[in-house]
Design a protein around this motif. Structure first.
Motif, PDB file in Angstrom:
ATOM      1  N   TRP A   1       0.830  -1.208   0.000  1.00 46.70           N
ATOM      2  CA  TRP A   1       0.000   0.000   0.000  1.00 46.70           C
ATOM      3  C   TRP A   1       0.867   1.261   0.000  1.00 46.70           C
ATOM      4  O   TRP A   1       0.656   2.177  -0.794  1.00 46.70           O
ATOM      5  CB  TRP A   1      -0.931  -0.017   1.210  1.00 46.70           C
ATOM      6  N   LEU A   2       1.873   1.298   0.872  1.00 43.35           N
ATOM      7  CA  LEU A   2       2.743   2.469   0.952  1.00 43.35           C
ATOM      8  C   LEU A   2       3.547   2.664  -0.327  1.00 43.35           C
ATOM      9  O   LEU A   2       3.806   3.802  -0.741  1.00 43.35           O
ATOM     10  CB  LEU A   2       3.691   2.338   2.151  1.00 43.35           C
ATOM     11  N   SER A   3       3.928   1.562  -0.971  1.00 43.53           N
ATOM     12  CA  SER A   3       4.723   1.674  -2.195  1.00 43.53           C
ATOM     13  C   SER A   3       3.953   2.359  -3.315  1.00 43.53           C
ATOM     14  O   SER A   3       4.557   2.944  -4.219  1.00 43.53           O
ATOM     15  CB  SER A   3       5.174   0.285  -2.657  1.00 43.53           C
ATOM     16  N   LEU A   4       2.627   2.288  -3.263  1.00 47.28           N
ATOM     17  CA  LEU A   4       1.812   2.958  -4.280  1.00 47.28           C
ATOM     18  C   LEU A   4       1.938   4.483  -4.186  1.00 47.28           C
ATOM     19  O   LEU A   4       1.763   5.190  -5.182  1.00 47.28           O
ATOM     20  CB  LEU A   4       0.339   2.554  -4.132  1.00 47.28           C
ATOM     21  N   PHE A   5       2.234   4.974  -2.977  1.00 44.95           N
ATOM     22  CA  PHE A   5       2.299   6.419  -2.739  1.00 44.95           C
ATOM     23  C   PHE A   5       3.727   6.946  -2.649  1.00 44.95           C
ATOM     24  O   PHE A   5       3.946   8.156  -2.776  1.00 44.95           O
ATOM     25  CB  PHE A   5       1.575   6.769  -1.435  1.00 44.95           C
ATOM     26  N   ASP A   6       4.698   6.075  -2.425  1.00 47.32           N
ATOM     27  CA  ASP A   6       6.068   6.513  -2.146  1.00 47.32           C
ATOM     28  C   ASP A   6       6.639   7.360  -3.287  1.00 47.32           C
ATOM     29  O   ASP A   6       6.673   6.941  -4.452  1.00 47.32           O
ATOM     30  CB  ASP A   6       6.956   5.291  -1.923  1.00 47.32           C
ATOM     31  N   GLY A   7       7.060   8.574  -2.944  1.00 49.29           N
ATOM     32  CA  GLY A   7       7.649   9.479  -3.924  1.00 49.29           C
ATOM     33  C   GLY A   7       6.638  10.130  -4.849  1.00 49.29           C
ATOM     34  O   GLY A   7       7.030  10.807  -5.812  1.00 49.29           O
ATOM     35  N   ARG A   8       5.364   9.933  -4.571  1.00 48.48           N
ATOM     36  CA  ARG A   8       4.324  10.483  -5.446  1.00 48.48           C
ATOM     37  C   ARG A   8       3.448  11.461  -4.661  1.00 48.48           C
ATOM     38  O   ARG A   8       3.422  11.471  -3.437  1.00 48.48           O
ATOM     39  CB  ARG A   8       3.457   9.361  -6.023  1.00 48.48           C
ATOM     40  N   ASN A   9       2.702  12.241  -5.410  1.00 49.19           N
ATOM     41  CA  ASN A   9       1.747  13.162  -4.799  1.00 49.19           C
ATOM     42  C   ASN A   9       0.557  12.369  -4.265  1.00 49.19           C
ATOM     43  O   ASN A   9      -0.072  11.602  -4.997  1.00 49.19           O
ATOM     44  CB  ASN A   9       1.287  14.186  -5.833  1.00 49.19           C
ATOM     45  N   GLU A  10       0.257  12.552  -2.984  1.00 47.89           N
ATOM     46  CA  GLU A  10      -0.793  11.758  -2.336  1.00 47.89           C
ATOM     47  C   GLU A  10      -2.160  11.991  -2.961  1.00 47.89           C
ATOM     48  O   GLU A  10      -2.913  11.041  -3.215  1.00 47.89           O
ATOM     49  CB  GLU A  10      -0.845  12.085  -0.842  1.00 47.89           C
ATOM     50  N   LEU A  11      -2.509  13.240  -3.213  1.00 50.58           N
ATOM     51  CA  LEU A  11      -3.830  13.572  -3.740  1.00 50.58           C
ATOM     52  C   LEU A  11      -4.031  12.967  -5.128  1.00 50.58           C
ATOM     53  O   LEU A  11      -5.055  12.327  -5.398  1.00 50.58           O
ATOM     54  CB  LEU A  11      -4.007  15.089  -3.795  1.00 50.58           C
ATOM     55  N   LEU A  12      -3.053  13.163  -6.013  1.00 50.96           N
ATOM     56  CA  LEU A  12      -3.191  12.666  -7.380  1.00 50.96           C
ATOM     57  C   LEU A  12      -3.135  11.140  -7.429  1.00 50.96           C
ATOM     58  O   LEU A  12      -3.852  10.504  -8.204  1.00 50.96           O
ATOM     59  CB  LEU A  12      -2.101  13.265  -8.276  1.00 50.96           C
ATOM     60  N   THR A  13      -2.307  10.544  -6.574  1.00 53.62           N
ATOM     61  CA  THR A  13      -2.214   9.082  -6.533  1.00 53.62           C
ATOM     62  C   THR A  13      -3.501   8.478  -6.006  1.00 53.62           C
ATOM     63  O   THR A  13      -4.019   7.504  -6.573  1.00 53.62           O
ATOM     64  CB  THR A  13      -1.032   8.644  -5.642  1.00 53.62           C
ATOM     65  N   PHE A  14      -4.037   9.039  -4.933  1.00 53.90           N
ATOM     66  CA  PHE A  14      -5.296   8.543  -4.374  1.00 53.90           C
ATOM     67  C   PHE A  14      -6.419   8.646  -5.403  1.00 53.90           C
ATOM     68  O   PHE A  14      -7.207   7.711  -5.578  1.00 53.90           O
ATOM     69  CB  PHE A  14      -5.661   9.344  -3.119  1.00 53.90           C
ATOM     70  N   THR A  15      -6.486   9.787  -6.091  1.00 52.59           N
ATOM     71  CA  THR A  15      -7.540   9.987  -7.090  1.00 52.59           C
ATOM     72  C   THR A  15      -7.417   8.984  -8.223  1.00 52.59           C
ATOM     73  O   THR A  15      -8.413   8.400  -8.671  1.00 52.59           O
ATOM     74  CB  THR A  15      -7.490  11.419  -7.641  1.00 52.59           C
ATOM     75  N   ALA A  16      -6.187   8.762  -8.692  1.00 56.42           N
ATOM     76  CA  ALA A  16      -5.968   7.798  -9.778  1.00 56.42           C
ATOM     77  C   ALA A  16      -6.355   6.393  -9.340  1.00 56.42           C
ATOM     78  O   ALA A  16      -7.008   5.648 -10.089  1.00 56.42           O
ATOM     79  CB  ALA A  16      -4.506   7.832 -10.217  1.00 56.42           C
ATOM     80  N   LEU A  17      -5.961   6.013  -8.122  1.00 60.55           N
ATOM     81  CA  LEU A  17      -6.318   4.689  -7.608  1.00 60.55           C
ATOM     82  C   LEU A  17      -7.826   4.543  -7.481  1.00 60.55           C
ATOM     83  O   LEU A  17      -8.400   3.505  -7.844  1.00 60.55           O
ATOM     84  CB  LEU A  17      -5.654   4.454  -6.251  1.00 60.55           C
ATOM     85  N   ALA A  18      -8.478   5.580  -6.960  1.00 68.49           N
ATOM     86  CA  ALA A  18      -9.933   5.530  -6.778  1.00 68.49           C
ATOM     87  C   ALA A  18     -10.647   5.392  -8.118  1.00 68.49           C
ATOM     88  O   ALA A  18     -11.578   4.589  -8.267  1.00 68.49           O
ATOM     89  CB  ALA A  18     -10.416   6.785  -6.048  1.00 68.49           C
TER      90      ALA A  18
END
Length: 297
Positions: free
Chosen positions: A38-55
């Motif tokens: 789960w953390l690797s999906l966000f590591d080094g990335r923007n949290e907002l944009l990553t969460f939105t893309a995943l959602a």
């Protein structure tokens, strides 16, 4: 305006930040493989944009993936006996019309809503990259609460949308398919999509405000199950293994299909109790009684 300023300030802050796994793991804590993934999906990335893309990707995968088995059923003659309205075929043109509308809704309406969700949710107390991940018991309990809250919201808003002016100008679009098929679950006017959607995201936010924090993993699991429920309810099929045959209070396709066929009754989404309490299932039960009498004859 003050609340809006706080949200916009939070958005600006989130757009300028990236996630570092090292900052998210408490000292001395060893993450499980699921937490590391789960953390690797966000590591080094923007949290907002990553969460939105995943959602968004999760929504599309689950929505159309859940519909696929029902689409296959349409081409299996042996399963047509389980079709609730077997006298109303679903044509290719109907499917394409629905798909075109969904693409507009998903990309233009729901996508931006997903982008705006996290800044508000974080202010409410929803966790994203915080450890540890929730346990199965915690997730199950919270999702059960979300189902009940969404069902209550859906029931009353759905009844409101059947009020004359709102029905003619908004909700009538969803009823263009009197014999629904799974993909029609989100076929609706943009205003309806936005308002009904508040029942899905509102439960977790209210839970954070009045009970305790909710993790984004739980939120994703909740939306996954909510999509399963919505597509099943619009599937047009009532199988012997359908959930309502084992849980009598579950609504399912048998319950919701009548609403599309008759344009009345059965306003709830997941459960049958609100329609039962307020008598908005009387015509449905009369219909079922007539069908049972015909079988006896």
């Amino acid at each position: 305006m003050e609340h809006l300023d706080i949200v916009l300030q939070n958005v600006r802050g989130m757009l300028n930040e990236t996630v570092s796994i090292a900052d998210k793991i408490p000292a001395g804590y060893t993450p499980t493989w699921a937490e590391s993934l789960w953390l690797s999906l966000f590591d080094g990335r923007n949290e907002l944009l990553t969460f939105t893309a995943l959602a968004f990707l999760m929504h599309e995968f689950v929505y159309f993936g859940r519909y696929l088995p029902f689409l296959v059923c349409d081409y299996i003659p042996a399963l047509q006996k389980y079709k609730i309205q077997d006298n109303k075929p679903v044509t290719r043109e109907m499917k394409w019309r629905c798909l075109r509308s969904l693409m507009f809704s998903h990309f233009i309406i729901e996508g931006p809503l997903m982008l705006g969700f996290l800044p508000i949710a974080k202010l409410a107390g929803i966790r994203t990259t915080e450890m540890p991940l929730p346990g199965w018991t915690e997730m199950a309990m919270q999702i059960a609460v979300f189902f009940v809250l969404e069902d209550f919201w859906h029931y009353w808003i759905h009844r409101l949308f059947h009020w004359g002016p709102l029905y003619r100008r908004v909700h009538k679009i969803h009823h263009e398919f009197s014999a629904p098929f799974g993909m029609t679950a989100e076929y609706a006017h943009p205003l309806e999509t936005i308002i009904f959607g508040q029942g899905t995201i509102g439960g977790p936010i209210l839970y954070c405000q009045f009970v305790g924090s909710v993790h984004a993993v739980t939120m994703f699991a909740w939306i996954w199950l909510r999509l399963f429920q919505a597509i099943d309810a619009h599937s047009g099929y009532d199988f012997p293994w359908s959930l309502h045959n084992f849980l009598p209070f579950w609504a399912g396709a048998d319950h919701h299909d009548y609403h599309h066929a008759a344009f009345v009754n059965n306003f709830a989404s997941s459960f049958r109790w609100w329609d039962s309490i307020f008598g908005t299932d009387a015509k449905y039960h009369a219909h079922k009684a007539r069908l049972a009498a015909k079988k006896v004859q």
